[in-house]
Design an enzyme around this catalytic site. Structure first.
Site, PDB file in Angstrom:
ATOM      1  N   SER A   1     -13.745   0.268   9.891  1.00 43.23           N
ATOM      2  CA  SER A   1     -13.059   0.733   8.666  1.00 43.23           C
ATOM      3  C   SER A   1     -13.394  -0.096   7.412  1.00 43.23           C
ATOM      4  O   SER A   1     -14.121  -1.153   7.513  1.00 43.23           O
ATOM      5  CB  SER A   1     -11.450   0.368   9.071  1.00 43.23           C
ATOM      6  OG  SER A   1     -10.795   0.279   7.935  1.00 43.23           O
ATOM      7  N   ALA A   2     -13.194   0.659   6.256  1.00 41.84           N
ATOM      8  CA  ALA A   2     -13.573   0.207   4.970  1.00 41.84           C
ATOM      9  C   ALA A   2     -12.818  -0.972   4.651  1.00 41.84           C
ATOM     10  O   ALA A   2     -13.197  -1.665   3.958  1.00 41.84           O
ATOM     11  CB  ALA A   2     -13.421   1.368   4.224  1.00 41.84           C
ATOM     12  N   ASP A   3     -11.695  -1.228   5.451  1.00 40.87           N
ATOM     13  CA  ASP A   3     -10.871  -2.477   5.204  1.00 40.87           C
ATOM     14  C   ASP A   3     -11.763  -3.728   5.411  1.00 40.87           C
ATOM     15  O   ASP A   3     -11.501  -4.635   4.568  1.00 40.87           O
ATOM     16  CB  ASP A   3      -9.592  -2.489   6.120  1.00 40.87           C
ATOM     17  CG  ASP A   3      -8.790  -1.354   5.943  1.00 40.87           C
ATOM     18  OD1 ASP A   3      -8.871  -0.716   5.012  1.00 40.87           O
ATOM     19  OD2 ASP A   3      -7.752  -1.190   6.685  1.00 40.87           O
TER      20      ASP A   3
ATOM     21  N   LYS B   1      -5.513  10.368   1.198  1.00 40.49           N
ATOM     22  CA  LYS B   1      -5.709   9.123   1.620  1.00 40.49           C
ATOM     23  C   LYS B   1      -6.994   8.474   0.731  1.00 40.49           C
ATOM     24  O   LYS B   1      -7.913   9.230   0.897  1.00 40.49           O
ATOM     25  CB  LYS B   1      -5.886   9.049   2.879  1.00 40.49           C
ATOM     26  CG  LYS B   1      -6.215   7.544   3.351  1.00 40.49           C
ATOM     27  CD  LYS B   1      -6.318   7.489   5.015  1.00 40.49           C
ATOM     28  CE  LYS B   1      -5.159   7.832   6.075  1.00 40.49           C
ATOM     29  NZ  LYS B   1      -5.614   7.559   7.448  1.00 40.49           N
TER      30      LYS B   1
ATOM     31  N   GLU C   1       0.902  -1.035   0.077  1.00 39.35           N
ATOM     32  CA  GLU C   1      -0.187  -0.046  -0.003  1.00 39.35           C
ATOM     33  C   GLU C   1       0.967   1.299   0.050  1.00 39.35           C
ATOM     34  O   GLU C   1       2.026   1.096   0.267  1.00 39.35           O
ATOM     35  CB  GLU C   1      -1.068  -0.141   1.296  1.00 39.35           C
ATOM     36  CG  GLU C   1      -0.029   0.146   2.574  1.00 39.35           C
ATOM     37  CD  GLU C   1      -1.037   0.564   3.618  1.00 39.35           C
ATOM     38  OE1 GLU C   1      -1.667   1.801   3.747  1.00 39.35           O
ATOM     39  OE2 GLU C   1      -1.432  -0.497   4.372  1.00 39.35           O
TER      40      GLU C   1
ATOM     41  N   LYS D   1      -4.732  -2.799  14.291  1.00 38.94           N
ATOM     42  CA  LYS D   1      -4.024  -1.825  15.255  1.00 38.94           C
ATOM     43  C   LYS D   1      -4.402  -1.762  16.720  1.00 38.94           C
ATOM     44  O   LYS D   1      -5.673  -2.132  16.952  1.00 38.94           O
ATOM     45  CB  LYS D   1      -4.129  -0.270  14.498  1.00 38.94           C
ATOM     46  CG  LYS D   1      -3.355  -0.215  13.213  1.00 38.94           C
ATOM     47  CD  LYS D   1      -3.649   1.218  12.872  1.00 38.94           C
ATOM     48  CE  LYS D   1      -2.866   1.336  11.552  1.00 38.94           C
ATOM     49  NZ  LYS D   1      -3.234   0.393  10.330  1.00 38.94           N
TER      50      LYS D   1
ATOM     51  N   ASP E   1     -17.819   2.985  14.356  1.00 35.44           N
ATOM     52  CA  ASP E   1     -16.826   3.381  13.108  1.00 35.44           C
ATOM     53  C   ASP E   1     -16.330   2.059  12.932  1.00 35.44           C
ATOM     54  O   ASP E   1     -15.364   1.661  13.477  1.00 35.44           O
ATOM     55  CB  ASP E   1     -15.851   4.398  14.034  1.00 35.44           C
ATOM     56  CG  ASP E   1     -15.009   4.976  12.686  1.00 35.44           C
ATOM     57  OD1 ASP E   1     -15.158   4.497  11.465  1.00 35.44           O
ATOM     58  OD2 ASP E   1     -14.329   5.969  13.075  1.00 35.44           O
TER      59      ASP E   1
ATOM     60  N   VAL F   1      -5.518  -0.092   2.909  1.00 38.70           N
ATOM     61  CA  VAL F   1      -5.841  -1.646   2.693  1.00 38.70           C
ATOM     62  C   VAL F   1      -7.038  -1.942   1.820  1.00 38.70           C
ATOM     63  O   VAL F   1      -6.812  -2.804   0.912  1.00 38.70           O
ATOM     64  CB  VAL F   1      -5.702  -2.141   4.045  1.00 38.70           C
ATOM     65  CG1 VAL F   1      -6.430  -3.635   3.880  1.00 38.70           C
ATOM     66  CG2 VAL F   1      -4.597  -2.243   4.828  1.00 38.70           C
TER      67      VAL F   1
END
Length: 299
Positions: free
Chosen positions: A136-138, A81, A21, A155, A134, A101
């Site tokens: 993540s789009a990952d 980003k 990435e 993380k 919330d 990602v």
């Protein structure tokens, strides 16, 4: 979509390729550390016998592999980003974009690249008050993109039990690399058990082949613990995270800016330990990704 000559040559002869990435270059580290790390990750891939394909969007064109000048351009700052939902807008407006990602996995699959190495995936952020979760789009991207991703878990600042639940819901084939415990980026021990593990690049490659044979749409996630010589004890890390989280809440930091804010604060609280391990695990994952890609290509 434009393939760099090194990537095109590798694909033409059936040699292994590893996607990387570009957000780690544009947003993960300050200049010039970001450029140095990007080069070291690519060198680690080459040393293990594969071609690196750092993915980014430049002038609205998807680049699969970057020239040195293009890498410097991303590292210089001012690049947006791009998660998967931002890619089309960057292309339509002929802008530059550093892929996360979710975007990197999708573009790697479109380019016919089977293995992608990164530091850590995004996940579910801890709830604050009555806010909506919330996520993540990952995570949904991994549910619909059948590539193998090497990462040191998610993380450590995230809600890891909730993240594992979403990965399960999305059908992601998750296995620890030489471990039965889900790593938490800065630490090898999240305290969360994994159901599956692999102990060699060949076993990881076999998992991807099986995922493809059953036509599962989702990714294979190989959770590689951070290098032992850099890993932080879970108890120390938890203390820093609690303090950083309380400070973020007091400062009203939320949304897309929360993760980079917390990571910068952890770097300060740990006197640079978290950044050193971030760098070390990114390189280690690039190396392992190349070893797995070689095993997958050899079968």
């Amino acid at each position: 979509m434009r393939l760099a000559p090194e990537v095109a040559e590798a694909k033409a002869c059936g040699a292994p390729v590893v996607a990387l990435e570009s957000t780690i270059i544009a947003h993960g580290f300050p200049w010039p550390d970001n450029l140095e790390l990007a080069r070291e990750m690519e060198d680690a891939v080459r040393a293990a016998g594969a071609a690196p394909a750092t993915i980014a969007i430049l002038d609205g064109e998807v680049r699969i592999g970057l020239a040195p000048a293009e890498m410097e351009r991303l590292a210089g700052g001012g690049v947006a980003k791009c998660a998967l939902g931002d890619v089309a807008a960057a292309i339509a407006a002929a802008r530059d974009g550093a892929t996360t990602v979710s975007a990197t996995a999708h573009l790697a699959r479109r380019a016919g690249i089977d293995v992608f190495a990164t530091g850590g995936i995004g996940g579910v952020h801890p709830r604050t008050g009555d806010d909506a979760p919330d996520i993540s789009a990952d995570l949904p991207a991994l549910g619909r993109t059948c590539v193998l991703i090497v990462a040191s878990g998610a993380k450590s600042i995230l809600d890891l039990p909730a993240t594992l639940e979403v990965l399960e819901t999305e059908g992601v084939a998750l296995a620890g690399y030489g471990t039965d415990i889900f790593p938490a980026f800065h630490t090898a021990d999240s305290g969360l058990a994994l159901r599956h593990r692999v102990d060699s690049p060949a076993e990881a490659a076999a998992l991807l082949r099986a995922q493809r044979r059953v036509e599962a749409p989702s990714a294979v996630l190989i959770a590689n613990p951070p290098p032992a010589e850099f890993a932080i004890a879970r108890e120390r890390l938890d203390g820093w995270i609690a303090r950083a989280g309380a400070e973020a809440a007091a400062a009203g930091v939320s949304g897309a800016g929360l993760t980079p804010w917390l990571l910068r604060r952890l770097d300060t609280l740990s006197e640079g330990e978290t950044t050193r391990i971030n760098r070390a695990l990114a390189i280690a994952n690039a190396r392992l990704g190349a070893e797995i890609a070689a095993a997958f290509a050899a079968a």
